[in-house]
Enzyme design. Structure first.
Site, PDB file in Angstrom:
ATOM      1  N   SER A  28       0.813  -1.210   0.000  1.00  0.00           N
ATOM      2  CA  SER A  28       0.000   0.000   0.000  1.00  0.00           C
ATOM      3  C   SER A  28       0.850   1.264   0.000  1.00  0.00           C
ATOM      4  O   SER A  28       0.336   2.363  -0.219  1.00  0.00           O
ATOM      5  CB  SER A  28      -0.898   0.021   1.241  1.00  0.00           C
ATOM      6  OG  SER A  28      -0.081   0.045   2.411  1.00  0.00           O
ATOM      7  N   THR A  47       2.157   2.302   2.739  1.00  0.00           N
ATOM      8  CA  THR A  47       1.912   2.912   4.051  1.00  0.00           C
ATOM      9  C   THR A  47       3.195   3.402   4.693  1.00  0.00           C
ATOM     10  O   THR A  47       3.228   4.472   5.322  1.00  0.00           O
ATOM     11  CB  THR A  47       1.212   1.895   4.982  1.00  0.00           C
ATOM     12  OG1 THR A  47      -0.063   1.567   4.430  1.00  0.00           O
ATOM     13  CG2 THR A  47       1.035   2.445   6.376  1.00  0.00           C
ATOM     14  N   HIS A  99       1.469  16.479  15.318  1.00  0.00           N
ATOM     15  CA  HIS A  99       1.448  15.017  15.340  1.00  0.00           C
ATOM     16  C   HIS A  99       1.417  14.454  13.914  1.00  0.00           C
ATOM     17  O   HIS A  99       0.666  14.946  13.062  1.00  0.00           O
ATOM     18  CB  HIS A  99       0.230  14.518  16.118  1.00  0.00           C
ATOM     19  CG  HIS A  99       0.306  13.081  16.514  1.00  0.00           C
ATOM     20  ND1 HIS A  99      -0.043  12.048  15.669  1.00  0.00           N
ATOM     21  CD2 HIS A  99       0.721  12.509  17.673  1.00  0.00           C
ATOM     22  CE1 HIS A  99       0.138  10.898  16.291  1.00  0.00           C
ATOM     23  NE2 HIS A  99       0.604  11.146  17.523  1.00  0.00           N
ATOM     24  N   SER A 120      -5.721   8.611   4.448  1.00  0.00           N
ATOM     25  CA  SER A 120      -5.222   7.262   4.702  1.00  0.00           C
ATOM     26  C   SER A 120      -4.104   7.014   3.705  1.00  0.00           C
ATOM     27  O   SER A 120      -4.086   7.618   2.624  1.00  0.00           O
ATOM     28  CB  SER A 120      -6.348   6.239   4.484  1.00  0.00           C
ATOM     29  OG  SER A 120      -5.822   4.930   4.350  1.00  0.00           O
ATOM     30  N   SER A 121      -3.197   6.143   4.042  1.00  0.00           N
ATOM     31  CA  SER A 121      -2.199   5.738   3.042  1.00  0.00           C
ATOM     32  C   SER A 121      -2.884   5.215   1.787  1.00  0.00           C
ATOM     33  O   SER A 121      -2.358   5.352   0.670  1.00  0.00           O
ATOM     34  CB  SER A 121      -1.291   4.641   3.613  1.00  0.00           C
ATOM     35  OG  SER A 121      -0.607   5.094   4.757  1.00  0.00           O
ATOM     36  N   HIS A 163      11.219  -5.051 -46.146  1.00  0.00           N
ATOM     37  CA  HIS A 163      11.875  -6.340 -45.823  1.00  0.00           C
ATOM     38  C   HIS A 163      13.400  -6.202 -45.847  1.00  0.00           C
ATOM     39  O   HIS A 163      14.112  -7.185 -46.097  1.00  0.00           O
ATOM     40  CB  HIS A 163      11.440  -7.441 -46.808  1.00  0.00           C
ATOM     41  CG  HIS A 163       9.968  -7.673 -46.871  1.00  0.00           C
ATOM     42  ND1 HIS A 163       9.304  -8.537 -46.033  1.00  0.00           N
ATOM     43  CD2 HIS A 163       9.017  -7.115 -47.667  1.00  0.00           C
ATOM     44  CE1 HIS A 163       8.017  -8.536 -46.318  1.00  0.00           C
ATOM     45  NE2 HIS A 163       7.802  -7.668 -47.298  1.00  0.00           N
ATOM     46  N   SER A 165      36.090   1.656 -30.315  1.00  0.00           N
ATOM     47  CA  SER A 165      36.718   0.368 -30.046  1.00  0.00           C
ATOM     48  C   SER A 165      37.999   0.558 -29.263  1.00  0.00           C
ATOM     49  O   SER A 165      38.728   1.535 -29.460  1.00  0.00           O
ATOM     50  CB  SER A 165      37.030  -0.355 -31.367  1.00  0.00           C
ATOM     51  OG  SER A 165      37.779  -1.534 -31.131  1.00  0.00           O
ATOM     52  N   LYS A 196      37.548   3.472 -35.320  1.00  0.00           N
ATOM     53  CA  LYS A 196      36.171   2.991 -35.377  1.00  0.00           C
ATOM     54  C   LYS A 196      35.273   3.903 -34.541  1.00  0.00           C
ATOM     55  O   LYS A 196      35.601   4.262 -33.411  1.00  0.00           O
ATOM     56  CB  LYS A 196      36.099   1.558 -34.854  1.00  0.00           C
ATOM     57  CG  LYS A 196      34.758   0.866 -35.123  1.00  0.00           C
ATOM     58  CD  LYS A 196      34.867  -0.617 -34.721  1.00  0.00           C
ATOM     59  CE  LYS A 196      33.632  -1.394 -35.152  1.00  0.00           C
ATOM     60  NZ  LYS A 196      32.442  -0.975 -34.399  1.00  0.00           N
ATOM     61  N   VAL A 197      34.128   4.267 -35.106  1.00  0.00           N
ATOM     62  CA  VAL A 197      33.136   5.096 -34.411  1.00  0.00           C
ATOM     63  C   VAL A 197      31.782   4.401 -34.488  1.00  0.00           C
ATOM     64  O   VAL A 197      31.358   3.976 -35.566  1.00  0.00           O
ATOM     65  CB  VAL A 197      33.050   6.508 -35.031  1.00  0.00           C
ATOM     66  CG1 VAL A 197      31.989   7.335 -34.312  1.00  0.00           C
ATOM     67  CG2 VAL A 197      34.401   7.207 -34.971  1.00  0.00           C
ATOM     68  N   ASN A 198      31.103   4.290 -33.362  1.00  0.00           N
ATOM     69  CA  ASN A 198      29.851   3.545 -33.294  1.00  0.00           C
ATOM     70  C   ASN A 198      28.642   4.467 -33.123  1.00  0.00           C
ATOM     71  O   ASN A 198      28.773   5.590 -32.628  1.00  0.00           O
ATOM     72  CB  ASN A 198      29.892   2.556 -32.126  1.00  0.00           C
ATOM     73  CG  ASN A 198      30.966   1.500 -32.315  1.00  0.00           C
ATOM     74  OD1 ASN A 198      31.291   1.135 -33.439  1.00  0.00           O
ATOM     75  ND2 ASN A 198      31.527   1.016 -31.217  1.00  0.00           N
ATOM     76  N   GLU A 218      22.028   3.389 -29.974  1.00  0.00           N
ATOM     77  CA  GLU A 218      22.147   2.192 -29.136  1.00  0.00           C
ATOM     78  C   GLU A 218      21.637   2.459 -27.724  1.00  0.00           C
ATOM     79  O   GLU A 218      20.918   1.637 -27.138  1.00  0.00           O
ATOM     80  CB  GLU A 218      23.595   1.721 -29.101  1.00  0.00           C
ATOM     81  CG  GLU A 218      24.078   1.128 -30.415  1.00  0.00           C
ATOM     82  CD  GLU A 218      25.565   0.810 -30.433  1.00  0.00           C
ATOM     83  OE1 GLU A 218      26.020   0.187 -31.402  1.00  0.00           O
ATOM     84  OE2 GLU A 218      26.280   1.203 -29.478  1.00  0.00           O
TER      85      GLU A 218
END
Length: 462
Positions: free
Chosen positions: A100, A102, A125, A135-136, A184, A314, A320-322, A327
């Site tokens: 819940s 609570t 209080h 109430s919760s 495709h 890498s 190398k470049v990704n 990603e």
């Protein structure tokens, strides 16, 4: 090692030790002791919502003459500080707690009570004052909705608008770039790069529209339902006043739920919201993967575009470049889709008058909203806005695309067209050259019928 200072707190179950500098009390400490499970705590946006709901509740109770004005003011002051993040360190409870929520509700009650008491110089209080008319069981469902609605309004919708604008700008910039279409993953009729990007923009705009529609239900609040939906111990005007105060403070049009029994026992709106986030994740995955395919290469792949080079790709292959941003976005989408499964299971866990997986629902919901927002901005700024077009590669592939023969179907027929396409593909020649040999069409007719740019506009070219 010196023992950490402690103090003794007590609740209806007895006494226990609490860290001396903690703003929480006995019930929070019991939850800390009982649930040392993951180390994952309730998200910032949820704590902000808790603070706002406690602020609004104190205001509503004051307006209804149910609480002394000085106590209400002290609660509201403390609750806003909680909402603004000043005391997040004092919300230590694990998300895997009582279903819940609570424990989290009492955590807020105790922290706000502690702060308000110190400020006012007399006891405020946690139950009798901070939790008055609540109430919760209605506070936590309300906070699920408030936190998610604010996160969507303040983070996700602006991020999607930003991404949509980036796609619109890039589509305008590339509206005259004719390229090979693909179905495709195989060569198909030409499209413009601008048309492709505009398709992505439409996906993002539709995601925003879906979320805006979902907000109609997400802004309906359970507050006022108290323990089981009957409104026991709450003034009939309490829930509506809480909604009005929250709306005025946030600018989001919150309202009381039409049916408080539904609002307490189900999380259908959260499940719906998560489902829309899943749709957005699917759309972003499609966009991210298309970008990766178009960027593939630079020599042995499709190589239609070059994404911005952001970091070395890498540790062993120099140069190398990704495609790191697409990603990262795809991983965000995988996380969101997984979160949706958790939220769906959580939504199923409404037993009679109360759902009992609220903390895990809100944790995953807020995470999904936030990471989709930040990922959308990253995609816009670090991938879409900055990619360059490899015109030579696009034109080279377009000129040799045997599927261009489709444009000749109305003139020479499907069978003859298939023969032209096969010969062109086998001999590595253009459709135009082969069609010149195999048909009676003139060069002028072939130029007109096989013009790639005109083929992107649809219709039959006689």
């Amino acid at each position: 090692m010196k023992d950490k200072a402690i103090r003794i707190e007590k609740d209806s179950m007895g006494e226990l030790e609490v860290p001396a500098d903690a703003l929480w009390g006995a019930q929070t400490q019991r939850a800390v002791n009982n649930f040392p499970i993951s180390g994952l705590t309730m998200p910032r946006q949820f704590i902000a919502a808790l603070g706002l709901v406690k602020w609004a509740a104190a205001g509503a109770n004051a307006e209804l003459g149910l609480i002394q004005s000085d106590i209400a003011v002290a609660i509201q002051k403390a609750a806003l500080l909680v909402s603004e993040g000043d005391y997040d360190a004092h919300f230590p409870i694990d998300i895997f707690q009582t279903g819940s929520g609570t424990s989290s509700n009492m955590n807020a009650n105790e922290v706000i009570s502690h702060l308000a008491s110190a400020d006012l110089g007399k006891e405020v209080h946690p139950n009798d004052h901070v939790n008055m008319s609540q109430s919760s069981n209605d506070v936590i469902p309300t906070c699920v909705h408030v936190s998610a609605a604010l996160a969507i309004q303040e983070q996700l919708l602006p991020a999607l608008e930003h991404l949509s604008k980036a796609l619109e700008n890039k589509a305008d910039e590339t509206r005259d770039v004719v390229k090979t279409g693909r179905t495709h993953l195989m060569d198909a009729m030409p499209v413009t790069l601008g048309q492709e990007l505009d398709g992505w923009r439409s996906q993002i705009d539709h995601a925003s529209e879906r979320l805006a529609d979902t907000m109609k239900r997400l802004t309906a609040l359970a507050q006022g339902g108290t323990a089981v939906g009957t409104g026991i111990n709450a003034h009939p005007k309490f829930g509506p006043k809480v909604a009005v105060l929250l709306s005025e403070h946030t600018g989001v049009p919150f309202k009381p739920a039409d049916n408080l029994f539904e609002a307490l026992s189900s999380q259908d709106a959260a499940v719906e919201t998560s489902a829309q986030l899943r749709v957005l994740a699917v759309s972003l995955t499609k966009i991210a993967n298309d970008l990766r395919w178009m960027n593939a290469g630079p020599l042995a792949g499709i190589g239609e575009i070059a994404l911005p080079a952001l970091q070395p790709g890498s540790s062993i292959m120099p140069g190398k470049v990704n495609p790191v941003i697409p990603e990262a976005v795809a991983m965000v989408c995988a996380q969101v889709i997984g979160n949706d499964v958790t939220i769906t299971i959580g939504g199923q866990s409404g037993n009679f008058q109360l759902n009992v997986m609220l903390p895990v629902v809100v944790y995953n919901l807020i995470q999904s909203i936030e990471i989709l927002a930040t990922a959308s901005v990253c995609l816009a700024d670090k991938a879409i806005a900055g990619f360059t077009v490899n015109t030579d590669n696009i034109n080279r592939a377009l000129g040799r695309n045997p599927i261009l023969v489709t444009a000749l179907n109305p003139v020479i027929g499907y069978e003859k067209g298939a023969a032209v396409a096969k010969k062109a593909y086998k001999e590595g020649r253009s459709v135009k050259d082969v069609a010149r040999e195999m048909t009676d069409l003139t060069d002028e007719e072939l130029d007109r019928l096989l013009d790639p740019a005109s083929l992107t506009e649809g219709g039959i070219k006689h």
